[in-house]
Design an enzyme around this catalytic site. Structure first.
Site, PDB file in Angstrom:
ATOM      1  N   CYS A   1       0.570  -1.259  -0.152  1.00 48.49           N
ATOM      2  CA  CYS A   1      -0.376   0.144  -0.234  1.00 48.49           C
ATOM      3  C   CYS A   1       0.480   0.984  -0.326  1.00 48.49           C
ATOM      4  O   CYS A   1       0.844   2.222  -0.794  1.00 48.49           O
ATOM      5  CB  CYS A   1      -1.057   0.260   1.418  1.00 48.49           C
ATOM      6  SG  CYS A   1      -2.066  -1.139   1.028  1.00 48.49           S
TER       7      CYS A   1
ATOM      8  N   ARG B   1      -0.811   4.374  -2.503  1.00 50.31           N
ATOM      9  CA  ARG B   1      -1.643   3.598  -3.803  1.00 50.31           C
ATOM     10  C   ARG B   1      -3.001   3.087  -3.482  1.00 50.31           C
ATOM     11  O   ARG B   1      -4.414   4.479  -3.440  1.00 50.31           O
ATOM     12  CB  ARG B   1      -1.404   2.759  -4.425  1.00 50.31           C
ATOM     13  CG  ARG B   1      -1.599   1.320  -3.767  1.00 50.31           C
ATOM     14  CD  ARG B   1      -1.952  -0.271  -4.553  1.00 50.31           C
ATOM     15  NE  ARG B   1      -1.657  -1.184  -3.724  1.00 50.31           N
ATOM     16  CZ  ARG B   1      -2.547  -1.650  -2.900  1.00 50.31           C
ATOM     17  NH1 ARG B   1      -3.711  -0.614  -3.025  1.00 50.31           N
ATOM     18  NH2 ARG B   1      -2.768  -2.413  -2.422  1.00 50.31           N
TER      19      ARG B   1
ATOM     20  N   TYR C   1     -13.639   2.542   5.453  1.00 45.86           N
ATOM     21  CA  TYR C   1     -14.867   2.019   4.721  1.00 45.86           C
ATOM     22  C   TYR C   1     -16.603   1.766   5.805  1.00 45.86           C
ATOM     23  O   TYR C   1     -16.415   2.837   6.680  1.00 45.86           O
ATOM     24  CB  TYR C   1     -14.544   0.224   5.636  1.00 45.86           C
ATOM     25  CG  TYR C   1     -13.421  -0.001   5.016  1.00 45.86           C
ATOM     26  CD1 TYR C   1     -13.704  -1.071   3.789  1.00 45.86           C
ATOM     27  CD2 TYR C   1     -12.007   0.561   5.136  1.00 45.86           C
ATOM     28  CE1 TYR C   1     -13.160  -1.685   2.859  1.00 45.86           C
ATOM     29  CE2 TYR C   1     -11.556  -1.031   4.101  1.00 45.86           C
ATOM     30  CZ  TYR C   1     -11.719  -1.282   3.256  1.00 45.86           C
ATOM     31  OH  TYR C   1     -10.569  -1.991   2.483  1.00 45.86           O
TER      32      TYR C   1
END
Length: 282
Positions: free
Chosen positions: A157, A183, A226
């Protein structure tokens, strides 16, 4: 309020109020119960932290700074891809029966590349260039090797650390800065963890290079919260804040490979209660 709190609150508010949702789209991550893990996201987030002013630890809740340092040492100092070399259990989900996460993270740092002046792995090359050619614009590490992705148990990541040296007239020592490129980031679970560990990495590399740790610029392509984290984030960013802690390193360490977590000195870290039982999408 620490500057890191201010940045985190602003970023989370912007994601929740102005982000786009992936709900209804085909997404890879799922919750443990098999439900798709959707997100609210912002593209192209860039945050700046100046370590000359304060250390960028959240006070809204505690960030485990020694554990964050241990993980960054696992990757860049021990150059390991085995969870048995790590003191925390955050990577257990991605390890095989031997403890390996495949050709990921520390494995990539330790791969040697041939240069005209010798064979060096990525971290050794960074340290050499900062000693011998500090104003080069080519000093970096990159963990995202396309040829090895199929053999990684997870894709990196935070994958690209770019070092850049500046020196203003009258400065006694050069300043070492870093751009961290990421990313993708689970903002609740990982944002301040990544910020703190790369701030510590910058401090360590600056110290052994005879420099001052300066700016950490954190670029996140996909900064997301999330769906099952939104209410937790709303509560977190409504909390009281405190001044930033004082964080330093044992000044006697001059070899990057000699640092241990006992060399991290944390003083005056006042913070809110920890957030417990955060569900992690996998």
């Amino acid at each position: 309020m620490s500057r890191a709190d201010d940045i985190f609150i602003s970023m989370c508010s912007d994601i929740i109020e102005h982000g786009t949702t992936t709900e209804g789209q085909r997404v890879r991550p799922h919750w443990e119960d098999g439900t798709p893990a959707y997100t609210i996201k912002r593209f192209g987030v860039c945050n700046r932290y100046d370590l000359r002013e304060e250390f960028p630890a959240l006070t809204l809740r505690r960030t485990a700074l020694k554990s964050a340092m241990d993980e960054v040492l696992w990757i860049y100092q021990r150059k390991s891809n085995n969870i048995h070399d790590l003191n925390s259990h955050i990577w257990d989900e991605w390890a095989d029966e031997t403890g390996s996460i495949g050709k990921a993270y520390g494995y990539q740092v330790g791969v040697k590349t041939h240069y005209p002046d010798g064979d060096f792995d990525q971290m050794d090359r960074v340290l050499k260039d900062l000693r011998e050619n500090p104003y080069s614009r080519r000093i970096m590490t990159n963990l995202y090797t396309f040829a090895d992705l199929s053999e990684m148990n997870l894709y990196p990541c935070a994958y690209n650390a770019i070092y850049n040296v500046t020196q203003e007239p009258g400065d006694d020592r050069p300043t070492l800065n870093m751009v961290l490129v990421q990313r993708s980031q689970d903002v609740l679970a990982a944002n301040n963890w990544n910020v703190c560990q790369y701030a510590i990495l910058l401090m360590m590399v600056a110290q052994v290079s005879g420099m001052i740790a300066g700016e950490l610029v954190h670029m996140i392509a996909d900064a997301h919260i999330y769906d099952r984290h939104v209410d937790v984030v709303r509560e977190l960013i409504s909390r009281p804040t405190y001044p930033a802690p004082r964080v330093s390193l044992n000044p006697d360490v001059t070899d990057f490979y000699a640092f241990t977590t006992s060399d991290l000195i944390v003083e005056g870290y006042e913070h809110g209660p920890q957030v417990r039982d955060i569900p992690i999408a996998i």
